[in-house]
Every structure is written in structure tokens, then in C-alpha cells.
Design an enzyme around this catalytic site. Structure first.
Site, mmCIF file in Angstrom:
data_model
loop_
_atom_site.group_PDB
_atom_site.id
_atom_site.type_symbol
_atom_site.label_atom_id
_atom_site.label_comp_id
_atom_site.label_asym_id
_atom_site.label_seq_id
_atom_site.Cartn_x
_atom_site.Cartn_y
_atom_site.Cartn_z
ATOM 1 N N ALA A 237 0.885 -1.009 -0.153
ATOM 2 C CA ALA A 237 -0.152 -0.153 0.302
ATOM 3 C C ALA A 237 0.845 1.266 -0.167
ATOM 4 O O ALA A 237 0.744 2.340 -0.871
ATOM 5 C CB ALA A 237 -0.726 -0.246 1.238
ATOM 6 N N ARG A 238 1.514 1.535 1.189
ATOM 7 C CA ARG A 238 1.934 3.173 1.210
ATOM 8 C C ARG A 238 2.772 2.731 2.091
ATOM 9 O O ARG A 238 2.275 2.298 3.650
ATOM 10 C CB ARG A 238 1.351 4.431 1.439
ATOM 11 C CG ARG A 238 0.769 4.439 -0.083
ATOM 12 C CD ARG A 238 1.847 5.373 -1.010
ATOM 13 N NE ARG A 238 1.380 5.842 -2.582
ATOM 14 C CZ ARG A 238 0.670 4.736 -3.019
ATOM 15 N NH1 ARG A 238 1.176 3.223 -3.424
ATOM 16 N NH2 ARG A 238 0.946 5.486 -4.785
ATOM 17 N N ASP A 262 7.030 -3.813 -0.630
ATOM 18 C CA ASP A 262 6.856 -3.422 -2.108
ATOM 19 C C ASP A 262 7.168 -1.397 -1.946
ATOM 20 O O ASP A 262 7.153 -0.967 -3.449
ATOM 21 C CB ASP A 262 5.716 -3.273 -2.557
ATOM 22 C CG ASP A 262 5.404 -2.782 -4.488
ATOM 23 O OD1 ASP A 262 6.488 -3.121 -4.634
ATOM 24 O OD2 ASP A 262 4.757 -2.659 -4.868
ATOM 25 N N GLU A 267 11.231 6.596 -1.265
ATOM 26 C CA GLU A 267 11.225 5.847 -2.625
ATOM 27 C C GLU A 267 12.495 6.942 -2.806
ATOM 28 O O GLU A 267 12.167 8.340 -3.321
ATOM 29 C CB GLU A 267 10.080 5.510 -3.004
ATOM 30 C CG GLU A 267 9.646 4.544 -2.162
ATOM 31 C CD GLU A 267 7.731 4.159 -2.799
ATOM 32 O OE1 GLU A 267 8.194 4.232 -3.626
ATOM 33 O OE2 GLU A 267 7.293 3.715 -1.945
ATOM 34 N N HIS A 286 8.293 -0.785 -5.433
ATOM 35 C CA HIS A 286 6.801 0.381 -5.980
ATOM 36 C C HIS A 286 6.808 -0.239 -7.492
ATOM 37 O O HIS A 286 6.762 0.015 -8.873
ATOM 38 C CB HIS A 286 7.499 1.208 -5.858
ATOM 39 C CG HIS A 286 6.211 2.038 -5.683
ATOM 40 N ND1 HIS A 286 5.709 3.047 -5.096
ATOM 41 C CD2 HIS A 286 4.367 1.738 -6.148
ATOM 42 C CE1 HIS A 286 3.993 3.819 -4.843
ATOM 43 N NE2 HIS A 286 4.193 2.368 -6.066
ATOM 44 N N GLY A 288 4.065 -2.475 -8.325
ATOM 45 C CA GLY A 288 2.477 -3.248 -8.223
ATOM 46 C C GLY A 288 2.026 -2.504 -9.176
ATOM 47 O O GLY A 288 1.297 -3.797 -10.442
HETATM 48 N N1 LIG Z 1 2.121 -1.135 -4.647
HETATM 49 C C1 LIG Z 1 1.237 -0.400 -6.162
HETATM 50 O O1 LIG Z 1 2.252 -0.117 -7.071
HETATM 51 C C2 LIG Z 1 -0.386 -0.207 -5.067
HETATM 52 C C3 LIG Z 1 -0.352 0.605 -4.560
HETATM 53 N N2 LIG Z 1 -1.315 0.801 -3.824
HETATM 54 C C4 LIG Z 1 -2.237 1.554 -2.784
HETATM 55 O O2 LIG Z 1 -2.563 0.572 -2.450
HETATM 56 C C5 LIG Z 1 -3.827 1.023 -1.463
HETATM 57 C C6 LIG Z 1 -4.742 0.583 -1.542
HETATM 58 O O3 LIG Z 1 -6.007 0.514 -2.452
HETATM 59 P P1 LIG Z 1 -7.407 0.649 -2.688
HETATM 60 O O4 LIG Z 1 -7.889 -0.860 -2.688
HETATM 61 O O5 LIG Z 1 -7.611 0.686 -4.424
HETATM 62 O O6 LIG Z 1 -7.697 2.026 -2.262
HETATM 63 P P2 LIG Z 1 -9.159 2.234 -1.580
HETATM 64 O O7 LIG Z 1 -9.724 3.296 -2.528
HETATM 65 O O8 LIG Z 1 -10.598 0.227 -2.244
HETATM 66 O O9 LIG Z 1 -9.110 2.174 0.481
HETATM 67 C C7 LIG Z 1 -8.810 0.366 0.670
HETATM 68 C C8 LIG Z 1 -9.407 1.385 2.049
HETATM 69 O O10 LIG Z 1 -7.996 2.171 2.525
HETATM 70 C C9 LIG Z 1 -9.161 3.414 3.790
HETATM 71 N N3 LIG Z 1 -8.927 4.748 2.906
HETATM 72 C C10 LIG Z 1 -10.444 5.122 2.277
HETATM 73 N N4 LIG Z 1 -9.865 6.348 1.944
HETATM 74 C C11 LIG Z 1 -8.726 6.506 3.184
HETATM 75 C C12 LIG Z 1 -8.316 7.742 3.438
HETATM 76 N N5 LIG Z 1 -8.242 9.044 2.864
HETATM 77 N N6 LIG Z 1 -7.215 7.624 4.784
HETATM 78 C C13 LIG Z 1 -7.085 6.219 5.264
HETATM 79 N N7 LIG Z 1 -7.890 5.131 5.035
HETATM 80 C C14 LIG Z 1 -8.907 6.356 4.011
HETATM 81 C C15 LIG Z 1 -10.738 2.651 3.415
HETATM 82 O O11 LIG Z 1 -10.707 1.587 4.905
HETATM 83 P P3 LIG Z 1 -11.334 2.155 6.534
HETATM 84 O O12 LIG Z 1 -12.084 3.819 6.057
HETATM 85 O O13 LIG Z 1 -11.696 1.530 6.805
HETATM 86 O O14 LIG Z 1 -10.457 2.913 6.772
HETATM 87 C C16 LIG Z 1 -10.815 1.190 2.507
HETATM 88 O O15 LIG Z 1 -11.048 0.399 2.301
HETATM 89 C C17 LIG Z 1 -3.186 2.156 -1.998
HETATM 90 O O16 LIG Z 1 -2.116 3.258 -1.095
HETATM 91 C C18 LIG Z 1 -2.788 2.685 -3.057
HETATM 92 O O17 LIG Z 1 -1.877 4.151 -2.900
HETATM 93 C C19 LIG Z 1 -2.191 1.115 -5.264
HETATM 94 C C20 LIG Z 1 -2.022 0.562 -5.873
HETATM 95 C C21 LIG Z 1 -1.133 0.249 -7.451
HETATM 96 O O1 LIG Z 2 -1.769 4.054 -7.838
HETATM 97 C C1 LIG Z 2 -0.852 3.396 -6.333
HETATM 98 O O2 LIG Z 2 -1.155 3.936 -5.886
HETATM 99 C C2 LIG Z 2 0.338 3.033 -7.195
HETATM 100 O O3 LIG Z 2 1.188 2.825 -5.994
HETATM 101 C C3 LIG Z 2 0.641 3.280 -8.359
HETATM 102 O O4 LIG Z 2 0.650 3.397 -8.967
#
Ligand SMILES: NC(=O)C1=CN([C@@H]2O[C@H](COP(=O)(O)OP(=O)(O)OC[C@H]3O[C@@H](n4cnc5c(N)ncnc54)[C@H](OP(=O)(O)O)[C@@H]3O)[C@@H](O)[C@H]2O)C=CC1
Ligand SMILES: O=C(O)C(=O)CO
Length: 320
Positions: A237-238, A262, A267, A286, A288
Site C-alpha cells: 500500500a504505502r 513494495d 522511495e 514499488h 505493484g
Molecule cells: N504498490 C503499488 O504499486 C500500488 C499501491 N496501491 C495502494 O494500495 C492502497 C489501497 O488501494 P485501493 O484498494 O484501491 O484503495 P481504496 O480506495 O479501495 O481504499 C482501501 C481502504 O482504505 C481506507 N481508506 C479510504 N480512504 C482513506 C483515507 N483517506 N485515509 C485512510 N484510509 C482510507 C478504507 O478503509 P477504512 O475507511 O475502513 O479505513 C478503504 O476500504 C492505496 O494506498 C494505494 O495507493 C495501489 C495501486 C498500486
Molecule cells: O496507484 C497507486 O497508488 C500506486 O501505487 C501506483 O500507481
């Protein structure tokens, strides 16, 4: 018609021009591709000062206010993804810079998450490296994931996707996040757990919440201390969602079995970062989102955005 100058940033794979329909806008824009990171903010400012359109790849080149004010000609800024924590959207808005994003599939990051889980539990990469080095036999007795518990922090788009992928492996999936409900868990085929339960009972904990002030440090030293010595932590995630120092200490002292990471607090991960020295972590840069198909989607949506903007139409996926 006046031509606009457009910069594609951080195209490390040298893909941008070949995977999307740039010829469609070639009568309106002159494109320059930057295939390496800028050395500094001053370097970015010097190289981008005459640019009117910027296509940014994730958080690779940050655009804080201090940089945006040095780009007087910038009119359109497009980032890959629909969120980019390193672009000061407020400062862009004040400068009337149109700020847009691109959307893409969550599948590659979910697949990488499963890849990290398989790597941690079966040691494919490390045994591969030994085979290439001429070694005869295995040195790693793996762990089966069938019947094991996968604890998912954040059951949004990615967390749900990972839950769906883990099920056919026979994993028992549980989930928690601050606003997660048992109903939402049921929909995703996961059991609902408290945060403490999740950390204490999972064989693998995987993180899928968005980074924001409310999730910064969400996975604390106390949470990591609750994990079983045989458990693994995966973060795609981050970085700042996890207390990285506490994670490092737990890995170094073998309080947990390992981690697949990842994303990092800083970074790219500094070359001398101590995580690079541990043999119980699998680290990827990174990776993903980085698939050919995903990047093609990003760049094609960037072309569409520039196409609309240069025709005076409202560009799609506007963020500010
Ligand atoms: N490694 C990579 O290359 C990639 C990494 N990512 C990362 O994966 C993560 C999840 O993506 P994705 O599933 O699409 O996200 P979503 O938008 O579906 O949110 C996932 C969960 O995060 C919580 N959330 C939503 N908004 C916020 C906020 N503003 N602050 C804190 N928590 C919040 C919610 O849970 P709740 O409200 O219950 O806390 C939600 O169910 C992100 O950090 C994204 O950047 C995404 C793509 C590629
Ligand atoms: O979309 C995201 O959050 C990524 O980490 C990569 O594009």
C-alpha cells in the site's frame, strides 16, 4: 495552431511513446520524454520551466508548492492514478493549473501481493538465485499457505481483490480497518476481526488501506509485537502506514518470520538502507502497478486528457 510543449516524466521503462496513441495529438503538442529521475527540485525546475503539459508517473517526481511556483507556463498536470500525495493540488488550483488523473486495474498489485506471499513462504527467488549460482539442492523448507490465516488491513478495491485471490489457495481470510463493517467483510468472503485479533492470529498480514493523515502509522510497534513469530507482514500500500523502524527491529531480531515490502517511507529505498541487508525480507521497488497493460492504460488516458484539453473541452478525470 500554437503547439504546446509536453513533458512525460519518469518513463523508466521507455514505454510511453510506444504503448499509447500519441500520433493522435502530434499536431498540437511537442513531447519530451524524461526517462530518468531529476537530480533535485532545482534540476526539475530548470528542465520543466518552459513546459505547458506534464505527465507525471505516480509520486516519482514530487510537485510541492515550491516547485509549482517555478513552472510559470504549466497549464495541465496529469498524474497516473487518481491520487498523488506528492502533488500539492491546492497550490496547482491556486495557479489555475488543470490537474487530472488516470484510472487503472487493481489486479497487478493484488497479483504482486500474492507473489510476495508465495515468495516469502516458498523462497522461489532465493532458490532460483542459488540454482543460477550452481548450487545443487534446496536450502529452504517452505510453509504451506493452505489452511493458514490471511489478515487483510483494508478491504477496499485491492483488499477485496486479494481476498478473492487467496480463497482458491485455501486460505482463511479475515479483515479489519477503521471503518470496516462485518457486512462488508461478508460481501468479500472474509471474516471480521478486531485489529488486535487480526495481528495476533494471522499467519500473514497484508496492508491495503490508503495513506492519509488518518492511516499514517496505523500499523504500530505494538501491532507488530502482537504478531506470531512465524508470521509475515506484506505491504504493497504505502510505506508510512507502517512504523518502518519497528518493523525493521522485529525483522532483525527475528520476532516475526519475514516481510514482503513494495513501498517504503522513502522511495526510492536508499541504497544503504538496513532493510536491504536482511535476508528475511523480500523487497521490490514499488512494482505493484508496473505492468505493460497498466502503463498502456495510463498513457492512453493521458493522451485522451491532452486531446480534450487542447481542443478546449473539459478533460476527463479532473482532480482539481
Ligand atoms: N504498490 C503499488 O504499486 C500500488 C499501491 N496501491 C495502494 O494500495 C492502497 C489501497 O488501494 P485501493 O484498494 O484501491 O484503495 P481504496 O480506495 O479501495 O481504499 C482501501 C481502504 O482504505 C481506507 N481508506 C479510504 N480512504 C482513506 C483515507 N483517506 N485515509 C485512510 N484510509 C482510507 C478504507 O478503509 P477504512 O475507511 O475502513 O479505513 C478503504 O476500504 C492505496 O494506498 C494505494 O495507493 C495501489 C495501486 C498500486
Ligand atoms: O496507484 C497507486 O497508488 C500506486 O501505487 C501506483 O500507481
Amino acid at each position: 495552431m500554437t503547439r504546446l510543449s509536453c513533458a512525460i516524466l519518469d518513463d523508466y521503462f521507455d514505454l510511453a511513446l510506444s504503448v499509447a496513441d500519441w500520433p493522435r495529438i502530434k499536431d498540437r503538442v511537442d513531447v519530451t520524454v524524461f526517462d530518468e529521475p531529476f537530480a533535485s527540485e532545482a534540476d526539475a525546475a530548470a528542465k520543466l520551466k518552459d513546459v505547458e503539459i506534464i505527465c507525471a508517473m505516480r509520486e516519482r517526481t514530487p510537485f510541492p508548492r515550491t516547485l509549482l511556483v517555478q513552472l510559470p507556463k504549466l497549464k495541465l498536470l496529469i498524474t497516473s492514478g487518481m491520487r498523488n500525495a506528492s502533488i500539492d493540488a491546492e497550490a496547482a488550483k491556486e495557479r489555475s493549473i488543470v490537474f487530472c488523473g488516470t484510472q487503472y486495474s487493481r489486479d497487478p498489485t493484488a497479483a504482486l501481493t500474492m507473489g510476495l506471499i508465495l515468495e516469502l513462504t516458498r523462497g522461489i527467488g532465493r532458490e532460483n538465485a542459488r540454482m543460477h549460482a550452481g548450487e545443487p539442492w534446496q536450502t529452504f523448507a517452505g510453509t504451506e499457505i493452505e489452511g493458514k490465516t490471511l489478515g487483510i488491513i483494508g478491504l477496499g478495491k485491492l483488499g477485496s481483490k486479494v481476498a478473492g485471490m487467496a480463497k482458491p489457495f485455501g486460505m482463511n481470510v479475515i479483515a479489519w480497518s477503521p471503518n470496516l463493517t462485518p457486512e462488508k467483510c461478508k460481501e468479500a468472503g472474509a471474516g471480521y476481526a478486531s485489529k488486535d485479533e487480526l495481528f495476533a492470529t494471522s499467519d500473514i498480514v497484508t496492508i491495503h488501506v490508503v495513506l492519509s493523515p488518518r492511516s499514517r502509522g496505523l500499523v504500530s510497534a505494538a501491532d507488530i509485537a502482537r504478531m506470531k513469530p512465524s508470521a509475515y507482514l506484506v505491504n504493497t500500500a504505502r510505506g508510512p502506514i507502517v512504523d518502518e523502524d519497528a518493523l525493521f527491529a522485529a525483522l532483525r531480531d527475528r520476532k516475526i518470520a519475514g516481510a514482503g515490502i513494495d513501498v517504503f517511507a522513502v522511495e526510492p529505498l536508499p541504497t544503504d538502507h538496513p532493510l536491504r541487508k536482511l535476508n528475511n525480507v523480500v523487497i521490490t521497488p514499488h512494482l505493484g502497478y508496473a505492468t505493460r497493460e497498466g502503463l498502456q492504460m495510463h498513457y492512453q488516458q493521458m493522451v485522451e486528457c491532452i486531446d480534450a484539453f487542447t481542443k478546449g473541452a473539459e478533460p476527463p478525470r479532473r482532480l482539481a
